[in-house]
Every structure is written in C-alpha cells, then in structure tokens.
Write a protein that holds these residues in place. Structure first.
Motif, short mmCIF file in Angstrom:
data_model
loop_
_atom_site.label_atom_id
_atom_site.label_comp_id
_atom_site.label_asym_id
_atom_site.label_seq_id
_atom_site.Cartn_x
_atom_site.Cartn_y
_atom_site.Cartn_z
N PHE A 1 0.83 -1.21 0.00
CA PHE A 1 0.00 0.00 0.00
C PHE A 1 0.87 1.26 0.00
O PHE A 1 2.06 1.22 0.31
N ARG A 2 0.23 2.36 -0.32
CA ARG A 2 0.84 3.68 -0.21
C ARG A 2 0.03 4.50 0.79
O ARG A 2 -1.20 4.52 0.73
N ALA A 3 0.71 5.15 1.70
CA ALA A 3 0.08 6.01 2.69
C ALA A 3 1.18 6.80 3.40
O ALA A 3 2.33 6.35 3.47
N ASP A 4 0.85 7.98 3.91
CA ASP A 4 1.81 8.80 4.63
C ASP A 4 1.83 8.34 6.09
O ASP A 4 0.98 8.74 6.90
N VAL A 5 2.81 7.49 6.42
CA VAL A 5 2.88 6.96 7.79
C VAL A 5 3.90 7.70 8.65
O VAL A 5 4.05 7.38 9.83
N LYS A 6 4.57 8.70 8.08
CA LYS A 6 5.64 9.39 8.83
C LYS A 6 5.15 9.97 10.15
O LYS A 6 5.83 9.81 11.19
N PRO A 7 4.00 10.66 10.20
CA PRO A 7 3.56 11.20 11.49
C PRO A 7 3.29 10.10 12.53
O PRO A 7 3.44 10.34 13.73
N GLY B 1 8.79 6.61 4.20
CA GLY B 1 7.59 6.64 5.03
C GLY B 1 6.33 6.90 4.26
O GLY B 1 5.31 7.34 4.83
N ASP B 2 6.35 6.62 2.94
CA ASP B 2 5.16 6.87 2.13
C ASP B 2 4.56 5.58 1.57
O ASP B 2 3.62 5.61 0.78
N VAL C 1 -5.40 -2.09 6.84
CA VAL C 1 -4.25 -1.19 6.95
C VAL C 1 -4.55 -0.07 7.95
O VAL C 1 -3.73 0.26 8.81
N ARG C 2 -5.73 0.51 7.85
CA ARG C 2 -6.09 1.61 8.76
C ARG C 2 -6.14 1.12 10.22
O ARG C 2 -5.69 1.83 11.13
N LEU D 1 -7.07 7.78 7.52
CA LEU D 1 -5.89 8.03 6.69
C LEU D 1 -6.13 7.59 5.25
O LEU D 1 -6.72 6.53 4.99
N ALA D 2 -5.68 8.40 4.30
CA ALA D 2 -5.77 8.04 2.88
C ALA D 2 -4.83 6.87 2.60
O ALA D 2 -3.63 6.96 2.86
N VAL D 3 -5.36 5.78 2.08
CA VAL D 3 -4.59 4.57 1.80
C VAL D 3 -4.88 4.12 0.38
O VAL D 3 -6.04 3.99 -0.02
N GLU D 4 -3.84 3.90 -0.39
CA GLU D 4 -3.97 3.37 -1.75
C GLU D 4 -3.41 1.95 -1.79
O GLU D 4 -2.25 1.73 -1.45
#
Length: 520
Positions: free
Chosen positions: A203-209, A236-237, A270-271, A279-282
């Motif tokens: 998957f792709r998602a901004d997990v850095k925070p 982290g993306d 994933v969420r 969170l936006a998840v692709e």
C-alpha cells in the motif's frame, strides 16, 4: 550419440533470490551454469527484507558486501527495532530487539540488515552475468529426467512457446514452495502444513507522522480484529502489511484471511493496523499465500538438489527463510565445483542432504515456534520446539557428514552459541577481528589452514593448502587450537578438521584429512 540443444554443467531451475545466489556462487568458482526463471525478470514485490550476518558474510566472500550495504541504506533505516503494538499509533507492547544488531557486533564483520529482493536481486543478477553465468527469464521447465550420467530437461520460452532440450551434469531446483521439480521427484514434505491463508497488502500512505522519531524495522500488530506485521519504506510513504489471522465478533480466531477479501477490506486492515481510521490509503497489490512450516523429506535425488523454498518453507517470523536458502546454495556451490573439477569424488555431493536438511528442519521449526509464540498461541505450544535465540539459529548450527571429521570427545550437539565459539569441526569458523578485516576474510575460495604455529603453516604449504598464521591470542581461544594447533577450513567457511596440539607429521595429517573430506 544423442544430440542436445544445450549442454551445461549445472542447470538451475528458478532465478529468484536463491537461484540467483547459487548462480553467482558457482560463477565465482568458475563453474558455468544456466538459470531458467519463468517470470520476466527479478522480483517486483519487496519480499525477504531481513538478511542475517551469515548471508552478508557469504556475499562478502564474493566482494558484494559494500554494494549491498549501500543499496540497503537507500531502502530502509537500518538497525531498527522489532516491536509489537496494538496499532502503530497506539500502545507499544513488547520489544523483541531495540536494535537488530545490538549484541551481534562481535559475532561477525558483517551486519544484519534490511534490503528487499527488489533492491538485492539486480545486484546479484548483474554480478552473476559479469562472471559468465547464463540467466534466461520468461523460461519455464517442461520436463526433467535423470540417468546415471546426467539430467535431461526440456525448457520452454513463455514469450515464443519454443522448446529446447538442455543436458546438465546436475540440477539445482530453486523453484519455490510449490516446486514442480520436487513434485516430479515425488519427495514428500514433513512438518506443519498450512495453518493460515495469509495475505500481504502492498500500500501507499503517509505513515511518517505515525512513526515519529522511532526507528522501527518490523512492527508486529495485535489489533482488535487482526494479527500480522508491518514494514515501511525509508521515505515513510509506502509499506506492506502481512495479515495472518483475524478475530471474529465472537472472539474466535479466523485463519482464512482470503475469504471475502477486496480493496475496501484491505484498506480497513491497513487503517486498523496503523491506528488511523481516516488516513488516505492506496492499495497497490494484495498477495495471497499459505503460512506453513515444512521441509522436504530429502534435499537430493541423484543428480538433482532442492534449495530454498523448494527444500523448506517457513513462516516469516524470524526472517529465516531466504537466508536459509542462500546458505543452501553456498553449501552446494563449492561441492559442485570440487566434483566438476575432478578434485573430489561424488560422495562429497551426498553430504549436501546430510548437512542442509537438519539445518532446514531446525530453522523451520524455530520459525514456527516464533509464529506460535508471537502470533497464534492457539495453535498449541505443546507442539513446538523450545525457543532457541537468534544467534545459534543464524550462526551456530553444526554440520555432521563425511565432509567433517569429528573429534573423539564430540558432544553431539546440533548447534552452539556463537558468543561462546568452540572451534569444533562442523561449526562456522568464528570471526576474530584482525588488522585489517577478519579471520573470515582468510577462508575461501578453496580450503585454508589457520594456525598460530609456524610448523603447521609449513606443513600446510607442503600439502599445497594455503595457510595463514594468526598471532592474536583471541584466535587460539576462539578456535580451540591453543598456540600449537590448527584448523582446516572448508571453502564455505566451516571447520572441517582440527588439531589441538603440535604437528608430528602435519603434511600427512592434512593431506589425509583433505582426501577423506573430498571422497577421493
């Protein structure tokens, strides 16, 4: 006389991590091989991310360690933690390792590191090709038959459909967990059959925070409805989530994660594991696979040898699978080289099964033990091997075969703690720091004698065996030779024979030991 389209000393079936490594190792010893791989190229999914010190030592031996370390730094933060959490944003439960190399630095000049097969396989492929190995992708095995003198295989191009006949002296089947070669040979599997229809969600998602300033290499997740683990990219993306089991509304465990699976459910998994419901998840890809812990009843059949997942298939807990497969290829490559060169008799190849099958069984059982203890205790703790820490699993196993000459007081153990090396025949030659490098840099590509004694080094020279005199006291202690003994180390870095005292007729002793090991 029968005519063949192609004749090679070694045919390798399967060109992923293990097949490529075997091809490279054979080429480094001057052995031509042909590798056929049904897929169009190297890996496209980031599997087998953790590589242990022994595997990196093997690549170090062919000059690739620095390049692999550099490539690994482009993919992941290295030396991170292995931790379990309720979710990435939620409560931390347990740290299995604060840093994956913590406590390992003294065991090897090489690190444990994380690199995906996407990052590693092109390096192996390029160097194998430079050394003269032949690699054919989009090519599959159609049939295989062996006789007393060799193996005849029919291979087919998946692009054109054209078939041709290949005649090989030997075959290495590195063709995966469902190995068609193993099935054709009728070799059964032992161990623990499928205990989970698992999935890997890319998957792709901004997990850095959510990660924050933590250096996390592997994150086990025990959420309200799923159990599995994460890996994230350096940026982290992106990442992947493995889901092994889920929990039903009534509290029972569901081990068939394939059922009713679609993108919406994958996003929900994933969420939940991230602990971020909005969170936006692709979803990029979802792979379905069976978690099992099995090994082949035998790793060899005549001139055909099983390696990697074809020989042993284990859950990813511990990260042992790909590493054990590379060790298979390493064990086999030097033996094939010696036999094909005429330096050894055919009995040397029989030691592959004798040495690697117990290692495959032990390591698979240790991966299963970790799976049960970490992810699914309901499978039953009474049916698992006692937990053995990672160092003995990765670096401490002992070979027992005719390619090792045991000592009279051998204790019969199957592994030892590499923090307390014994130097016994059958164990990996311990790392002792030198200036520069390591004792491990002195072994290979052939046999070598290591000793603190001038007399043993002279005897080795008379027996035409390369010798290295090592004066540091740490060597004599780690290898159990004292100041007057010696060890004969095999090309794969394992101790084949040891003398714990001064030589009387060293040339004869060494020559006799070498002849016995090489079946000549």
């Amino acid at each position: 006389m029968t005519s063949y389209h192609d004749e090679v000393p070694v045919l390798i079936v399967g060109g992923s991590l293990v097949g490529l490594s075997t091809s490279l190792l054979l080429a480094s010893k001057g052995v031509p091989s042909l590798t056929v791989e049904r897929h169009p190229g190297t890996a496209i999914h980031p599997r087998a991310a953790m590589f242990n010190q022994r595997t990196i030592e093997i690549y170090r031996g062919v000059g690739l360690e620095a390049e692999i370390v550099e490539a690994s730094d482009l993919e992941f933060e290295q030396d991170g933690a292995i931790v379990s959490v309720e979710s990435l944003a939620g409560k931390e439960l347990e740290y299995y390792f604060r840093n994956v190399n913590d406590g390992y630095e003294s065991l090897s000049p090489s690190p444990r590191l994380f690199i995906t097969q996407i990052g590693l396989e092109p390096i192996l492929r390029r160097h194998a090709d430079e050394l003269g190995a032949r690699l054919e992708y989009s090519t599959e095995l159609v049939s295989i038959d062996q006789d007393e003198d060799g193996v005849t295989a029919v291979v087919r191009s998946r692009d054109t459909g054209a078939e041709r006949t290949v005649r090989a002296g030997y075959v290495v089947a590195a063709d995966g967990s469902k190995s068609p070669v193993r099935e054709r040979l009728g070799i059964p599997l032992r161990g623990h059959p499928s205990f989970s229809n698992s999935i890997t969600i890319y998957f792709r998602a901004d997990v850095k925070p959510l990660v924050g300033d933590r250096n996390l290499s592997v994150i086990y997740v025990f959420g309200p409805t799923l159990q599995g683990f994460f890996r994230f990219s350096l940026a982290g993306d992106a990442g992947f989530l493995v889901v092994n089991t889920t929990t039903n509304a009534d509290g029972t465990r569901n081990r068939d994660v394939w059922a009713e699976l679609d993108d919406d459910r994958s996003v929900a998994y994933v969420r939940e594991a991230l602990g971020s419901p909005d969170l936006a998840v692709e979803i990029e890809n979802v792979q379905q696979w069976n978690a099992c812990a099995e090994w082949a009843d035998r790793f060899a059949d005549g001139r055909i040898f099983l390696a990697g997942d074809a020989a042993h298939n284990m859950p990813p807990t511990g990260g042992f699978g790909g590493n054990t497969g590379v060790a298979d290829g390493h064990n086999l490559a030097w033996k094939l080289a010696q036999v094909l060169d005429g330096a050894a008799g055919p009995g040397l190849l029989q030691t592959y099964d004798a040495e690697q099958r117990p290692v495959g069984e032990f390591t698979t059982e240790q991966a299963y033990t970790r799976y049960v203890l970490r992810l699914d205790p309901e499978l039953g703790k009474e049916d698992i091997q006692p937990f053995v820490p990672d160092p003995p699993v990765e670096l401490g196993h002992r070979y027992r075969s005719s390619a090792v000459i045991p000592e009279a007081d051998d204790d019969g153990s199957l592994h030892e703690n590499p923090h307390e090396p014994s130097g016994r025949p059958g164990t990996r030659a311990p790392h002792v720091a030198l200036d520069p490098g390591s004792t491990l840099d002195l072994v290979g590509p052939g046999f070598a004698v290591l000793s603190a004694s001038d007399a043993w080094c002279r005897a080795a020279d008379a027996a035409s065996i390369p010798a290295h005199r090592i004066e540091t006291p740490a060597f004599a202690e780690a290898y159990g030779t004292g100041t007057e003994g010696a060890v004969l180390v095999r090309p794969d870095g394992f101790i084949a024979w040891r003398a714990r005292g001064p030589q009387q007729d060293g040339e004869r002793e060494l020559s006799s030991a070498l002849a016995r090991i090489l079946d000549r």
